[in-house]
Design a protein around this motif. Structure first.
Motif, PDB file in Angstrom:
ATOM      1  N   GLU A  24       0.833  -1.199   0.000  1.00 37.02           N
ATOM      2  CA  GLU A  24       0.000   0.000   0.000  1.00 37.02           C
ATOM      3  C   GLU A  24       0.868   1.251   0.000  1.00 37.02           C
ATOM      4  O   GLU A  24       0.599   2.207  -0.728  1.00 37.02           O
ATOM      5  CB  GLU A  24      -0.948   0.017   1.193  1.00 37.02           C
ATOM      6  N   LEU A  25       1.934   1.249   0.777  1.00 36.35           N
ATOM      7  CA  LEU A  25       2.849   2.386   0.802  1.00 36.35           C
ATOM      8  C   LEU A  25       3.473   2.603  -0.572  1.00 36.35           C
ATOM      9  O   LEU A  25       3.542   3.728  -1.069  1.00 36.35           O
ATOM     10  CB  LEU A  25       3.933   2.178   1.862  1.00 36.35           C
ATOM     11  N   MET A  26       3.904   1.513  -1.214  1.00 39.53           N
ATOM     12  CA  MET A  26       4.493   1.622  -2.554  1.00 39.53           C
ATOM     13  C   MET A  26       3.470   2.181  -3.550  1.00 39.53           C
ATOM     14  O   MET A  26       3.813   3.003  -4.399  1.00 39.53           O
ATOM     15  CB  MET A  26       5.023   0.265  -2.999  1.00 39.53           C
ATOM     16  N   ALA A  27       2.229   1.748  -3.455  1.00 42.48           N
ATOM     17  CA  ALA A  27       1.185   2.256  -4.350  1.00 42.48           C
ATOM     18  C   ALA A  27       0.968   3.749  -4.123  1.00 42.48           C
ATOM     19  O   ALA A  27       0.829   4.516  -5.085  1.00 42.48           O
ATOM     20  CB  ALA A  27      -0.112   1.480  -4.125  1.00 42.48           C
ATOM     21  N   LEU A  28       0.940   4.174  -2.872  1.00 42.44           N
ATOM     22  CA  LEU A  28       0.732   5.592  -2.578  1.00 42.44           C
ATOM     23  C   LEU A  28       1.902   6.436  -3.065  1.00 42.44           C
ATOM     24  O   LEU A  28       1.714   7.557  -3.538  1.00 42.44           O
ATOM     25  CB  LEU A  28       0.499   5.793  -1.082  1.00 42.44           C
ATOM     26  N   LEU A  29       3.124   5.900  -2.980  1.00 43.45           N
ATOM     27  CA  LEU A  29       4.287   6.625  -3.499  1.00 43.45           C
ATOM     28  C   LEU A  29       4.227   6.759  -5.017  1.00 43.45           C
ATOM     29  O   LEU A  29       4.771   7.709  -5.584  1.00 43.45           O
ATOM     30  CB  LEU A  29       5.585   5.940  -3.069  1.00 43.45           C
ATOM     31  N   LEU A  30       3.568   5.809  -5.683  1.00 44.67           N
ATOM     32  CA  LEU A  30       3.365   5.879  -7.136  1.00 44.67           C
ATOM     33  C   LEU A  30       2.138   6.720  -7.486  1.00 44.67           C
ATOM     34  O   LEU A  30       1.740   6.787  -8.641  1.00 44.67           O
ATOM     35  CB  LEU A  30       3.202   4.473  -7.713  1.00 44.67           C
TER      36      LEU A  30
END
Length: 88
Positions: free
Chosen positions: A22-28
């Protein structure tokens, strides 16, 4: 996966995300969604703070063509399978 939110069509990746995913998705700059069948909720900062990893349902990210699917630690662990062994 296709869904509707506020009568708008959504395209979602089918892989269940972990907190790291989820963190990686939000950073993208991808939106994340909490799915509790048959309901769908958009994740926001309050939902992430109050329940970082939901006990019910799962988290998906919006699909964007050209991005690779989440892999490795970005994926949530599969739910435990019920067994005949009671555990005591």
């Amino acid at each position: 996966m296709a869904a509707r939110y506020d009568a708008l069509p959504l395209a979602l990746d089918v892989e269940h995300l972990s907190q790291t995913g989820e963190l990686m998705a939000l950073l993208l700059r991808l939106k994340t969604w909490h799915i509790v069948y048959p309901h769908i909720y958009r994740r926001n900062s309050f939902a992430i703070r109050d329940e970082p990893f939901p006990r019910l349902g799962y988290i998906l990210r919006e699909h964007r063509c050209g991005l690779s699917a989440p892999t490795g630690e970005a994926l949530a662990l599969p739910p435990p399978r019920p067994s005949d062994h009671p555990g005591f």
